[in-house]
Design an enzyme around this catalytic site. Sequence first.
Site, PDB file in Angstrom:
ATOM      1  N   HIS A 552     110.533  17.227 -22.293  1.00 47.68           N
ATOM      2  CA  HIS A 552     110.159  17.581 -23.657  1.00 47.68           C
ATOM      3  C   HIS A 552     109.825  16.339 -24.484  1.00 47.68           C
ATOM      4  O   HIS A 552     108.662  16.090 -24.803  1.00 47.68           O
ATOM      5  CB  HIS A 552     111.279  18.388 -24.309  1.00 47.68           C
ATOM      6  CG  HIS A 552     110.992  18.803 -25.712  1.00 47.68           C
ATOM      7  ND1 HIS A 552     111.973  19.027 -26.642  1.00 47.68           N
ATOM      8  CD2 HIS A 552     109.824  19.022 -26.374  1.00 47.68           C
ATOM      9  CE1 HIS A 552     111.430  19.378 -27.797  1.00 47.68           C
ATOM     10  NE2 HIS A 552     110.124  19.377 -27.660  1.00 47.68           N
ATOM     11  N   HIS A 557     106.110  14.622 -26.792  1.00 46.27           N
ATOM     12  CA  HIS A 557     106.162  13.966 -28.101  1.00 46.27           C
ATOM     13  C   HIS A 557     105.779  12.488 -28.028  1.00 46.27           C
ATOM     14  O   HIS A 557     104.873  12.023 -28.734  1.00 46.27           O
ATOM     15  CB  HIS A 557     107.577  14.079 -28.681  1.00 46.27           C
ATOM     16  CG  HIS A 557     107.906  15.414 -29.236  1.00 46.27           C
ATOM     17  ND1 HIS A 557     107.878  15.708 -30.573  1.00 46.27           N
ATOM     18  CD2 HIS A 557     108.273  16.559 -28.612  1.00 46.27           C
ATOM     19  CE1 HIS A 557     108.224  16.963 -30.772  1.00 46.27           C
ATOM     20  NE2 HIS A 557     108.470  17.509 -29.594  1.00 46.27           N
ATOM     21  N   HIS A 743     103.587  21.305 -24.059  1.00 45.49           N
ATOM     22  CA  HIS A 743     104.660  21.279 -25.053  1.00 45.49           C
ATOM     23  C   HIS A 743     105.177  22.680 -25.342  1.00 45.49           C
ATOM     24  O   HIS A 743     106.393  22.890 -25.453  1.00 45.49           O
ATOM     25  CB  HIS A 743     104.186  20.624 -26.348  1.00 45.49           C
ATOM     26  CG  HIS A 743     105.237  20.617 -27.411  1.00 45.49           C
ATOM     27  ND1 HIS A 743     105.245  21.516 -28.463  1.00 45.49           N
ATOM     28  CD2 HIS A 743     106.343  19.846 -27.576  1.00 45.49           C
ATOM     29  CE1 HIS A 743     106.292  21.296 -29.229  1.00 45.49           C
ATOM     30  NE2 HIS A 743     106.987  20.289 -28.722  1.00 45.49           N
ATOM     31  N   ILE A 897     106.447  20.515 -33.675  1.00 40.15           N
ATOM     32  CA  ILE A 897     107.862  20.692 -34.014  1.00 40.15           C
ATOM     33  C   ILE A 897     108.689  20.092 -32.892  1.00 40.15           C
ATOM     34  O   ILE A 897     108.221  19.999 -31.750  1.00 40.15           O
ATOM     35  CB  ILE A 897     108.240  22.170 -34.223  1.00 40.15           C
ATOM     36  CG1 ILE A 897     109.668  22.317 -34.783  1.00 40.15           C
ATOM     37  CG2 ILE A 897     108.068  22.945 -32.924  1.00 40.15           C
ATOM     38  CD1 ILE A 897     109.861  21.727 -36.139  1.00 40.15           C
TER      39      ILE A 897
END
Length: 897
Positions: A552, A557, A743, A897
């Site tokens: 993740h 990110h 994602h 997010i």
Amino acid sequence: MGFGPRSEMLHRVTEMFCVKLKRKAIEKEDHGTGTGTGTGSNGNGGGSKKIRGTVKLMKKNVLDMNDMKASLLDRIHELFGRGVSLQLVSAVHSDPSNGCRGKLGKVAYLEKWIRKITSLTAGEAEFGVTFDWDESMGIPGAFIIRNHHHSQFYLKTVTLEDVPGHGTVRFACNSWVYPSHRYKYDRVFFTNQTYLPCQTPAPLRKYREEELVNLRGSGSGELKEWDRVYDYAYYNDLGSPDKGPDHARQVLGGSEDYPYPRRGRTGRKPTKTDPKCESRLPLLSLNIYVPRDERFSHIKFSDFLAYALKSLGQVILPEITSIGNKTFNEFDSFEDVLRLYEGGFPLPSGPRFSKLKDRIPWELFKELVRNDGERFLKFPMPDVIREDKSAWRTDEEFGREMLAGVNPVIISRLQGFPPKSKLDPAQYGNQHSSIRKEHIEMNMNGTTVDEAIRSNRMFILDHHDALMPYLRLINSTATKMYATRTLLLLQDDETLKPLAIELSLPHSQGDHHGAVSKVFTPAENGVEGSVWQLAKAYVAVNDSGYHQLISHWLNTHAVIEPFIIATSRQLSVIHPIYKLLHPHFRDTMNINALARQILINAGGVLEMTVFPGKYAMQMSAVLYKNWVFPEQALPADLIKRGMAIPDSGCPHGLRLLIKDYPYAVDGLEIWSAIETWVNDYCSHYYPHDDLVRGDSELQSWWTEVRNEGHGDKKDEPWWPAMQTRADLIQSCTIIIWVASALHAAVNFGQYPYAGYLPNRPTISRRFMPEAGTLEYEELEKNPDVAFLKTITAQLQTLLGVSLIEILSRHSTDEIYLGQRDDSPDWTSDEEPKQAFQRFTHRLINIENRIMDMNQDKSWKNRVGPVKVPYTLLYPNASDYSKVGGLTGKGIPNSVSI
């Protein structure tokens, strides 16, 4: 709600005085010679024509509900002729006296700013503007805007009607415009025409080049909210060394030992203790610098704050811990866990808790208590226990979640037995698996290990090599965990049957002595069944931590942020690749900055709730060494893991070795749709490879991505050369895939599956009980209590579940794959628009196919024993309801997010 009586009275009293004053100021500037960037007349003797324009913007007072002075002061500025001016720039004629930049038209002002009373909830407002434009100047290609007001506003679009010889001309702006004194340059916006650098009209080229120079900044100084600077920095802001050694953290990036993608620079001062580390903002400050256009919208920020209140439990955690209930940090039964969702957790009582309530901000307390006023932290029911409270414990669901859960990107095909380690034997000794055929063959439905491997039916979830180098450090803390390997057999019905779990520890006499391992096999009853449930829990702990840190955070990110920075620094807003990629960068820099502030920092939520603790980010840097850009493509990833083999006779050119692999089945459909869209788009602007090689901005962009953004990987040979259209299509497809679908697949399933933490525990606090010990006796007599004492503690559960609830929610203003928030103004070129429409329609067809497959009971892995359909790669292209929330489906355009 409009303005109050005092503001309304001021408006009426001053309106008659301001109109004449305003008109005189406009006339004075309109008939002047410009404002330093070019002349106000064209000198070509053409006829003048009035061009009407419409400007859409959002005033600051609409976006900042408590800032009434913004509107009042802006109206006062208007009284003295300090309005918002626009000047059109010719795309046809240059001004030699102004460096051959495009000639400027006369200054025009937004009209009726004072008279237009904007409701605090009105959203965008429209203003008229009238330009005097000489027809001989040709078509406008840009405009300069100067904000002489007190406060900033968000400029959305400018539309010109009846431009002589051209009709309607559109500008998609989507940018914050601060007062002019905040800038050392003019703010320039271009039409929605798309140009390669070599095709840019000569009068616009310097504007294009200067805008990129402005966005790169000077490379020094602390950046302020109005600065529009995109620059790079190491991850040197996670620790607070001035507070002591326990608060210091390793600088990530710029070293061979700890390489890392770059983050956006903020320019804060270094710490006193370590000049290589950047000082941090106060804990609760969310005002971290990111370029203003990268920050959350007002709606998104409001949504984020509403749910982020719960994650601030770290602030009150020491207070709650001190409350005298001796069992407060333990769940006594699974019924206690379920009460978090069915009725809430009972509030402690007594004078110490009353004192605590007085010290907690009331808004935070209300959010924690929820609506019933009696229960602490009542959470939504996670999908994994909605239909069946115990199906998560079955072996079939344990295997299914490796294919259709929140981390379906790790499982691989076993191609040799026993499993081998790739760790350096000189440093780590023998790390090969201790699983033997006799452990598993009696449970393999009559087949042998060799036969299963030859027929591509043996699979492994292998976290051993990733975790073993850090296990000694991790286990020196309160955490007690293993490095795990899990073997599984693919059965005839396409479900995975667990065969064995290996739990490994470093040798007590040193790493070079190799691993100390134990093998556990499935059992259903008695203490053996309880031991097997614990073995699966240790695997889930490994997988949860690896998922959050690597699958993740790191692989979506962190790795995307350098592409965002390089794109804004090197690709003009009118460059076709900027327009292609920009929607997939929305909100990422902002959420990453917030993560550095409250999640992945020293003592942050991640360190408190995930097993590596203070070694978490350091471990992720070591694992970044394995990151290879081309392998982020879904087909390449599946082939690397042995989950698919090339086959030109199959859809997408791949044959899946587990046909019922929901992540791969749906993912390949999404991947193919993205790739087709990118191919159609890039082929329009780059009909031959020479245009790729000759595109100066594109080449600078790709060089900077490699040498700066992912600078610790610059010498890797696997980077696409960016010499052909195929290189460009491959690279852009990977970027879009990672930012959107990958994602979504590893993020939005967090609450549905891990919101019930026994299913996805993040920490283990005890080792496997040994026969003859008190722990083993407890496991025999009360296995549920022993299980709960082993996995994540109560307080960490509350905080961890709060976090993943936030991360799993879609914002109400989310933009999904197949949508654009600047449609239809994003380009004036029809073929790309049509290609995008085809992309959207294809995604809708994929949605329908996903729903049909989820209804087909022959696909057992799509729903499983827990009856949770796989919808994480359901695009949501056809759903414009903007409901947001814990939907468990939808692919946002970006890592938002």
